[in-house]
Design a protein around this motif. Sequence first.
Motif, PDB file in Angstrom:
ATOM      1  N   GLY A 100       0.815  -1.202   0.000  1.00  8.76           N
ATOM      2  CA  GLY A 100       0.000   0.000   0.000  1.00  8.76           C
ATOM      3  C   GLY A 100       0.846   1.248   0.000  1.00  8.76           C
ATOM      4  O   GLY A 100       1.284   1.716   1.037  1.00  8.76           O
ATOM      5  N   PHE A 101       1.060   1.804  -1.155  1.00  9.85           N
ATOM      6  CA  PHE A 101       1.868   3.022  -1.244  1.00  9.85           C
ATOM      7  C   PHE A 101       1.125   4.172  -0.582  1.00  9.85           C
ATOM      8  O   PHE A 101      -0.062   4.362  -0.794  1.00  9.85           O
ATOM      9  CB  PHE A 101       2.137   3.335  -2.705  1.00  9.85           C
ATOM     10  N   THR A 102       1.803   4.932   0.241  1.00 12.92           N
ATOM     11  CA  THR A 102       1.135   6.020   0.938  1.00 12.92           C
ATOM     12  C   THR A 102       1.612   7.382   0.486  1.00 12.92           C
ATOM     13  O   THR A 102       1.047   8.391   0.889  1.00 12.92           O
ATOM     14  CB  THR A 102       1.366   5.905   2.449  1.00 12.92           C
ATOM     15  N   GLY A 103       2.658   7.439  -0.301  1.00 11.69           N
ATOM     16  CA  GLY A 103       3.053   8.718  -0.862  1.00 11.69           C
ATOM     17  C   GLY A 103       4.021   9.534  -0.066  1.00 11.69           C
ATOM     18  O   GLY A 103       4.302  10.673  -0.419  1.00 11.69           O
ATOM     19  N   GLU A 104       4.549   8.997   1.030  1.00 14.20           N
ATOM     20  CA  GLU A 104       5.533   9.760   1.783  1.00 14.20           C
ATOM     21  C   GLU A 104       6.838   9.743   1.015  1.00 14.20           C
ATOM     22  O   GLU A 104       7.420   8.680   0.798  1.00 14.20           O
ATOM     23  CB  GLU A 104       5.734   9.208   3.178  1.00 14.20           C
ATOM     24  N   LEU A 105       7.269  10.892   0.587  1.00 14.60           N
ATOM     25  CA  LEU A 105       8.496  11.027  -0.184  1.00 14.60           C
ATOM     26  C   LEU A 105       9.601  11.632   0.668  1.00 14.60           C
ATOM     27  O   LEU A 105       9.351  12.494   1.504  1.00 14.60           O
ATOM     28  CB  LEU A 105       8.264  11.923  -1.407  1.00 14.60           C
ATOM     29  N   PHE A 106      10.820  11.187   0.405  1.00 14.43           N
ATOM     30  CA  PHE A 106      11.993  11.734   1.075  1.00 14.43           C
ATOM     31  C   PHE A 106      12.790  12.492   0.012  1.00 14.43           C
ATOM     32  O   PHE A 106      13.220  11.911  -0.978  1.00 14.43           O
ATOM     33  CB  PHE A 106      12.822  10.610   1.692  1.00 14.43           C
ATOM     34  N   PHE A 107      12.961  13.786   0.240  1.00 15.63           N
ATOM     35  CA  PHE A 107      13.581  14.651  -0.753  1.00 15.63           C
ATOM     36  C   PHE A 107      15.038  14.947  -0.426  1.00 15.63           C
ATOM     37  O   PHE A 107      15.425  15.050   0.736  1.00 15.63           O
ATOM     38  CB  PHE A 107      12.836  15.980  -0.836  1.00 15.63           C
ATOM     39  N   GLY A 108      15.810  15.133  -1.495  1.00 12.75           N
ATOM     40  CA  GLY A 108      17.142  15.674  -1.349  1.00 12.75           C
ATOM     41  C   GLY A 108      17.072  17.193  -1.270  1.00 12.75           C
ATOM     42  O   GLY A 108      15.983  17.785  -1.316  1.00 12.75           O
ATOM     43  N   GLU A 109      18.242  17.824  -1.152  1.00 16.81           N
ATOM     44  CA  GLU A 109      18.287  19.284  -1.033  1.00 16.81           C
ATOM     45  C   GLU A 109      18.070  19.978  -2.367  1.00 16.81           C
ATOM     46  O   GLU A 109      17.846  21.179  -2.406  1.00 16.81           O
ATOM     47  CB  GLU A 109      19.620  19.714  -0.429  1.00 16.81           C
ATOM     48  N   GLY A 110      18.137  19.246  -3.440  1.00 13.32           N
ATOM     49  CA  GLY A 110      17.871  19.831  -4.746  1.00 13.32           C
ATOM     50  C   GLY A 110      19.118  20.346  -5.444  1.00 13.32           C
ATOM     51  O   GLY A 110      20.152  20.603  -4.813  1.00 13.32           O
ATOM     52  N   SER A 111      18.998  20.486  -6.748  1.00 16.96           N
ATOM     53  CA  SER A 111      20.055  21.080  -7.577  1.00 16.96           C
ATOM     54  C   SER A 111      19.455  22.292  -8.269  1.00 16.96           C
ATOM     55  O   SER A 111      18.512  22.157  -9.049  1.00 16.96           O
ATOM     56  CB  SER A 111      20.551  20.083  -8.629  1.00 16.96           C
ATOM     57  N   ARG A 112      20.020  23.463  -7.955  1.00 16.01           N
ATOM     58  CA  ARG A 112      19.471  24.681  -8.545  1.00 16.01           C
ATOM     59  C   ARG A 112      20.212  25.011  -9.836  1.00 16.01           C
ATOM     60  O   ARG A 112      21.429  25.212  -9.814  1.00 16.01           O
ATOM     61  CB  ARG A 112      19.576  25.864  -7.582  1.00 16.01           C
ATOM     62  N   LEU A 113      19.474  25.040 -10.923  1.00 15.89           N
ATOM     63  CA  LEU A 113      20.058  25.305 -12.248  1.00 15.89           C
ATOM     64  C   LEU A 113      19.717  26.715 -12.697  1.00 15.89           C
ATOM     65  O   LEU A 113      18.550  27.129 -12.646  1.00 15.89           O
ATOM     66  CB  LEU A 113      19.518  24.309 -13.276  1.00 15.89           C
ATOM     67  N   THR A 114      20.733  27.432 -13.132  1.00 17.55           N
ATOM     68  CA  THR A 114      20.548  28.746 -13.745  1.00 17.55           C
ATOM     69  C   THR A 114      21.115  28.691 -15.149  1.00 17.55           C
ATOM     70  O   THR A 114      22.300  28.350 -15.327  1.00 17.55           O
ATOM     71  CB  THR A 114      21.259  29.849 -12.948  1.00 17.55           C
ATOM     72  N   VAL A 115      20.285  28.987 -16.133  1.00 14.90           N
ATOM     73  CA  VAL A 115      20.720  28.988 -17.526  1.00 14.90           C
ATOM     74  C   VAL A 115      20.813  30.436 -18.006  1.00 14.90           C
ATOM     75  O   VAL A 115      19.835  31.187 -17.932  1.00 14.90           O
ATOM     76  CB  VAL A 115      19.749  28.191 -18.412  1.00 14.90           C
ATOM     77  N   LEU A 116      22.003  30.811 -18.458  1.00  8.74           N
ATOM     78  CA  LEU A 116      22.236  32.200 -18.889  1.00  8.74           C
ATOM     79  C   LEU A 116      22.171  32.339 -20.406  1.00  8.74           C
ATOM     80  O   LEU A 116      22.459  31.358 -21.127  1.00  8.74           O
ATOM     81  CB  LEU A 116      23.603  32.666 -18.386  1.00  8.74           C
TER      82      LEU A 116
END
Lengths: 116, 114
Positions: A100-116
């Motif tokens: 029974g999947f309940t949807g609790e996700l464990f997230f990383g800190e993320g990667s912030r991308l800036t495109v110039l």
Amino acid sequence: EAEVAQSPRYKITEKSQAVAFWCDPISGHATLYWYRQILGQGPELLVQFQDESVVDDSQLPKDRFSAERLKGVDSTLKIQPAELGDSAMYLCASSSVGQGFTGELFFGEGSRLTVL
Amino acid sequence: AQKVTQAQTEISVVEKEDVTLDCVYETRDTTYYLFWYKQPPSGELVFLIRRNSFDEQNEISGRYSWNFQKSTSSFNFTITASQVVDSAVYFCALSEEGYQKVTFGTGTKLQVIP
């Protein structure tokens, strides 16, 4: 405490260049997600893996984005060529698959991308 | 298709005030799960609570409480006696049973002023 690892934390690139993000989920978590979060918006699912198989990539712009999870553990998300509109936070998350999947996700800190 | 609406974009309160964050959802399933996540300035999303569609009991955890009402498809989140550390973006989310996709709302940015 086990956590989801992501790298790089920040990436600045010029448009038309290639960029790649890496994610190592919590050990034993079979499901891995890549979300994109544009500033001021909620996370949007790009791709979801169950072990090494893609379960959902309906929102992945396949002409420029690709994702793989070859051994069912860590994963790479690639953008080639990057466009200005790709500037965002790329979040990786993982979850266990029990009864029974309940949807609790464990997230990383993320990667912030800036495109110039 | 599942959808989550957080109509409040930004809220500012003075420390020690109570604040309620609204969440309205849409789903065709009878079995689903609702969540609240917190995203502090550092960026990492932190899980706060999960409710399933068959459990409409309200829940209290310290200064946090959640009000789930299926009749209005709402899952509101109240912080009592707010503190500066509560300043963050809060996301409501929804997943449907048998489909492991989690859909997030657009978030409510809470600023607690000392």
